[in-house]
Design a protein around this motif. Structure first.
Motif, PDB file in Angstrom:
ATOM      1  N   LEU A 171      -2.398 -44.272 -24.200  1.00  0.00           N
ATOM      2  CA  LEU A 171      -3.560 -44.111 -25.304  1.00  0.00           C
ATOM      3  C   LEU A 171      -2.926 -43.151 -26.441  1.00  0.00           C
ATOM      4  N   LEU A 172      -2.045 -42.065 -26.207  1.00  0.00           N
ATOM      5  CA  LEU A 172      -1.212 -41.336 -27.458  1.00  0.00           C
ATOM      6  C   LEU A 172      -0.770 -42.416 -28.144  1.00  0.00           C
ATOM      7  N   PHE A 173       0.047 -43.642 -27.876  1.00  0.00           N
ATOM      8  CA  PHE A 173       0.669 -44.509 -28.686  1.00  0.00           C
ATOM      9  C   PHE A 173      -0.361 -45.104 -29.653  1.00  0.00           C
ATOM     10  N   VAL A 174      -1.326 -45.670 -28.997  1.00  0.00           N
ATOM     11  CA  VAL A 174      -2.371 -46.578 -29.545  1.00  0.00           C
ATOM     12  C   VAL A 174      -2.934 -45.511 -30.622  1.00  0.00           C
ATOM     13  N   MET A 175      -3.524 -44.264 -30.401  1.00  0.00           N
ATOM     14  CA  MET A 175      -4.135 -43.540 -31.017  1.00  0.00           C
ATOM     15  C   MET A 175      -3.195 -43.126 -32.490  1.00  0.00           C
ATOM     16  N   LEU A 176      -1.829 -42.775 -32.282  1.00  0.00           N
ATOM     17  CA  LEU A 176      -1.206 -42.597 -33.386  1.00  0.00           C
ATOM     18  C   LEU A 176      -1.243 -44.128 -34.295  1.00  0.00           C
ATOM     19  N   GLY A 177      -1.253 -45.157 -33.600  1.00  0.00           N
ATOM     20  CA  GLY A 177      -1.173 -46.555 -34.622  1.00  0.00           C
ATOM     21  C   GLY A 177      -2.548 -46.567 -35.437  1.00  0.00           C
ATOM     22  N   TRP A 178      -3.537 -45.878 -34.592  1.00  0.00           N
ATOM     23  CA  TRP A 178      -4.889 -45.981 -35.391  1.00  0.00           C
ATOM     24  C   TRP A 178      -4.843 -45.022 -36.721  1.00  0.00           C
ATOM     25  N   LEU A 179      -3.963 -44.123 -36.690  1.00  0.00           N
ATOM     26  CA  LEU A 179      -3.895 -43.257 -37.897  1.00  0.00           C
ATOM     27  C   LEU A 179      -3.199 -44.234 -38.836  1.00  0.00           C
ATOM     28  N   LEU A 180      -2.186 -44.897 -38.570  1.00  0.00           N
ATOM     29  CA  LEU A 180      -1.663 -45.777 -39.544  1.00  0.00           C
ATOM     30  C   LEU A 180      -2.784 -46.743 -40.039  1.00  0.00           C
ATOM     31  N   PHE A 181      -3.591 -47.453 -39.253  1.00  0.00           N
ATOM     32  CA  PHE A 181      -4.551 -48.575 -39.135  1.00  0.00           C
ATOM     33  C   PHE A 181      -5.748 -47.937 -40.067  1.00  0.00           C
ATOM     34  N   ARG A 182      -6.315 -46.720 -40.156  1.00  0.00           N
ATOM     35  CA  ARG A 182      -7.067 -46.121 -40.956  1.00  0.00           C
ATOM     36  C   ARG A 182      -6.543 -45.560 -42.312  1.00  0.00           C
ATOM     37  N   ALA A 183      -5.518 -45.453 -42.502  1.00  0.00           N
ATOM     38  CA  ALA A 183      -5.072 -44.822 -43.572  1.00  0.00           C
ATOM     39  C   ALA A 183      -5.170 -45.869 -44.950  1.00  0.00           C
ATOM     40  N   GLN A 184      -5.499 -45.182 -45.941  1.00  0.00           N
ATOM     41  CA  GLN A 184      -5.429 -45.977 -47.354  1.00  0.00           C
ATOM     42  C   GLN A 184      -4.162 -46.154 -47.977  1.00  0.00           C
TER      43      GLN A 184
ATOM     44  N   SER B 173      -6.766 -32.935 -37.729  1.00  0.00           N
ATOM     45  CA  SER B 173      -6.262 -34.332 -37.595  1.00  0.00           C
ATOM     46  C   SER B 173      -6.426 -35.062 -36.410  1.00  0.00           C
ATOM     47  N   ALA B 174      -6.230 -34.177 -35.265  1.00  0.00           N
ATOM     48  CA  ALA B 174      -6.415 -34.683 -33.802  1.00  0.00           C
ATOM     49  C   ALA B 174      -7.998 -35.206 -33.679  1.00  0.00           C
ATOM     50  N   LEU B 175      -8.976 -34.300 -34.311  1.00  0.00           N
ATOM     51  CA  LEU B 175     -10.237 -34.664 -33.843  1.00  0.00           C
ATOM     52  C   LEU B 175     -10.655 -35.840 -34.502  1.00  0.00           C
ATOM     53  N   THR B 176     -10.141 -35.973 -35.952  1.00  0.00           N
ATOM     54  CA  THR B 176     -10.464 -37.159 -36.763  1.00  0.00           C
ATOM     55  C   THR B 176      -9.761 -38.565 -36.266  1.00  0.00           C
ATOM     56  N   VAL B 177      -8.617 -38.397 -35.745  1.00  0.00           N
ATOM     57  CA  VAL B 177      -7.968 -39.599 -35.017  1.00  0.00           C
ATOM     58  C   VAL B 177      -8.965 -39.844 -33.723  1.00  0.00           C
ATOM     59  N   LEU B 178      -9.287 -38.979 -32.818  1.00  0.00           N
ATOM     60  CA  LEU B 178      -9.997 -39.136 -31.786  1.00  0.00           C
ATOM     61  C   LEU B 178     -11.520 -40.048 -32.388  1.00  0.00           C
ATOM     62  N   ALA B 179     -11.948 -39.317 -33.372  1.00  0.00           N
ATOM     63  CA  ALA B 179     -13.391 -39.893 -33.812  1.00  0.00           C
ATOM     64  C   ALA B 179     -13.048 -41.409 -34.237  1.00  0.00           C
ATOM     65  N   TYR B 180     -12.094 -41.586 -34.774  1.00  0.00           N
ATOM     66  CA  TYR B 180     -11.450 -42.933 -35.471  1.00  0.00           C
ATOM     67  C   TYR B 180     -11.481 -43.909 -34.210  1.00  0.00           C
ATOM     68  N   THR B 181     -10.655 -43.462 -33.445  1.00  0.00           N
ATOM     69  CA  THR B 181     -10.446 -44.198 -32.037  1.00  0.00           C
ATOM     70  C   THR B 181     -11.436 -44.756 -31.363  1.00  0.00           C
ATOM     71  N   LEU B 182     -12.565 -43.781 -31.177  1.00  0.00           N
ATOM     72  CA  LEU B 182     -14.069 -44.204 -30.789  1.00  0.00           C
ATOM     73  C   LEU B 182     -14.869 -45.164 -31.716  1.00  0.00           C
ATOM     74  N   GLN B 183     -14.809 -44.592 -32.936  1.00  0.00           N
ATOM     75  CA  GLN B 183     -15.643 -45.255 -33.668  1.00  0.00           C
ATOM     76  C   GLN B 183     -15.063 -47.018 -33.993  1.00  0.00           C
ATOM     77  N   LEU B 184     -13.734 -47.118 -34.097  1.00  0.00           N
ATOM     78  CA  LEU B 184     -13.193 -48.375 -34.257  1.00  0.00           C
ATOM     79  C   LEU B 184     -13.776 -49.413 -33.137  1.00  0.00           C
ATOM     80  N   TYR B 185     -13.338 -48.733 -32.093  1.00  0.00           N
ATOM     81  CA  TYR B 185     -13.712 -49.436 -30.673  1.00  0.00           C
ATOM     82  C   TYR B 185     -15.311 -49.844 -30.578  1.00  0.00           C
ATOM     83  N   PHE B 186     -16.179 -49.036 -30.616  1.00  0.00           N
ATOM     84  CA  PHE B 186     -17.515 -49.186 -30.544  1.00  0.00           C
ATOM     85  C   PHE B 186     -18.178 -50.007 -31.737  1.00  0.00           C
ATOM     86  N   ASP B 187     -17.526 -49.807 -33.147  1.00  0.00           N
ATOM     87  CA  ASP B 187     -17.997 -51.020 -34.089  1.00  0.00           C
ATOM     88  C   ASP B 187     -17.621 -51.944 -33.682  1.00  0.00           C
ATOM     89  N   PHE B 188     -16.466 -52.588 -33.505  1.00  0.00           N
ATOM     90  CA  PHE B 188     -16.047 -53.702 -33.194  1.00  0.00           C
ATOM     91  C   PHE B 188     -16.446 -54.430 -31.946  1.00  0.00           C
TER      92      PHE B 188
END
Length: 461
Positions: free
Chosen positions: A357-370, A222-237
């Protein structure tokens, strides 16, 4: 059509630049507009009349708004923003409302899902800001529909931003000369954005998808997934924004910067001054301040902040998880404001950065979840409910190139903290980076040949 695709790079963009170079100066805005409508129609021709009608409505009501007097001005403003806002509410939120009513037991089982036109949120926000700015007297209404529609529809920012305001480009819509330096800078920005998208964001995308598909992820998964999404979202947008800015510069239009090292922020308010700058400033100027801002005391200011962030979350997506993500940030910003008003001591640099950064990354978990099930699953995994180490399923999905991208992404995030000891060394590093632009872009093109085109994440908003 996606910017990071061979059809755009080798077909659409060359044809557009050739046509733009050949036509006379007075026809250049019309050329941009024609290619922009073609760009949109490439996705769905049947939705092209929608964005044309919004542009025509906003232009016509803007002309009327400029000449209206007294109390009639407010009525004209309401009419001006009514059609864009109604279009956004129907196409973006009808499915959410219908789904919620069905969940509550309403007899809507035959509901046919409404298709969301790509880029509608960005298009509508541009139309609203134009009307409000005329009402406030900060801009004059554009007399030419071609010029206005060019601002609204320019394919560089049409489908995923930045949220461009008319006043930022009004002068250059009237007249601009070809500038070789701007064209070169725009080409470089486009190439670098293209490389970010292909080499970093799209490489991390399968890893994120694999993490969210796990039925029982561990804490490490879960932690590595959230980290990967944190970077994916930033570099994508960030890649899309960079490419949009580059495309604008190629034709002499300057779009605003949308990112300023947001993952180096020391507070949430600092984060929102750096992340998706065009949107956060739009929410401040056209929602938070009209609600009253912080002019009516601390409590009312905090309520206005929560409303703004909740609606900002819903703007990102028609799902209650997005609204909760917005409220998550609203609550964080409220706590931060209360912390400051009570005169609490400032946190050390490392502590403030880590907490933000921890707060933002936990937020991205909500942002990505379907779904809420995904939220519960990933949050439960972070507490070690399914073990702490990497699971065999996630280890099998984790490839060497993705690990390299994770490390490279972290280096690029923290690279701005580096300060060369000598000015001459800084210049050498800058020249080296510019020389690497073409090879990196060619590498991205080569990598793209072995992949399917991945849409930008913000296309869904």
């Amino acid at each position: 059509m996606v910017f990071a695709s061979t059809s755009f790079v080798f077909l659409f963009l060359p044809l557009f630049l050739l046509a733009y170079a050949v036509v006379g100066r007075r026809w250049r805005n019309l050329t941009i507009l024609a290619f922009s409508w073609l760009f949109y129609a490439w996705w769905r021709l049947d939705f092209l009349p929608l964005i044309v009608s919004i542009a025509l409505w906003s232009w016509a009501t803007g002309r009327r708004l400029e000449t209206a007097q007294g109390g009639k001005r407010r009525r004209v403003l309401i009419v001006a923003i009514a059609w864009p806002l109604l279009a956004l509410l129907w196409f973006k939120y009808a499915n959410l409302l219908a789904g919620s009513l069905i969940w509550l037991g309403a007899p809507l089982s035959g509901w046919q899902a409404v298709v969301l036109p790509i880029g509608l949120s960005f298009f509508v926000f541009g139309a609203i800001s134009y009307s409000v700015d005329i009402y406030r007297g900060t801009v004059a209404a554009e007399p030419s529909f071609i010029n206005y529609a060019t601002y609204q529809s320019m394919f560089g920012h049409l489908v995923a931003g930045p949220v461009v305001r008319y006043k930022w480009v009004a002068q250059r819509l009237q007249w601009r000369a070809f500038d070789r330096g701007e064209f070169a800078a725009g080409t470089e920005r486009f190439m670098l954005g293209f490389a970010q998208k292909i080499l970093l964001a799209d490489t991390l995308a399968p890893l994120v998808d694999s993490g969210y598909r796990l039925s029982a992820p561990s804490a490490a998964d879960s932690a590595l997934t959230v980290l990967a999404y944190t970077l994916q979202l930033y570099f994508d947008f960030a890649a899309y924004s960079s490419m949009a800015i580059g495309l604008g510069l190629m034709v002499g239009l300057k779009f605003p910067e949308n990112f300023n090292t947001p993952y180096l922020s020391l507070s949430l308010s600092d984060f929102w001054r750096r992340w998706h700058i065009s949107l956060s400033s739009w929410l401040r100027d056209y929602l938070y301040i009209p609600l009253g801002g912080n002019r009516q005391g601390l409590v009312r200011g905090c309520i206005n902040l929560l409303i703004t962030m909740a609606l900002g979350g819903l703007w990102h997506g028609a799902s209650w998880t997005f609204m909760v993500w917005g409220l998550w940030h609203g609550l964080g910003l409220t706590v931060e404001r209360l912390w400051r008003t009570r005169g609490a001591p400032a946190l050390p640099f490392w502590c403030a950065h880590a907490l933000t950064l921890l707060f933002v990354m936990l937020g991205w978990l909500l942002f990505r979840a379907q779904s809420w099930n995904e939220v519960a699953l990933m949050l439960g995994a972070l507490t070690g409910g399914n073990g702490w180490g990497l699971s065999p399923a996630f280890s099998a999905a984790l490839h060497a190139n993705q690990m390299i991208c994770l490390l490279l992404g972290l280096v690029l995030v923290y690279l701005p903290l580096y300060r060369a000891p000598l000015p001459r060394m800084s210049q050498r590093v800058l020249r080296l980076a510019r020389w690497l632009t073409l090879p990196v872009w060619l590498l991205a093109l080569w990598v793209l040949q072995g992949r399917t085109v991945v849409p930008f994440l913000y296309f869904q908003f």
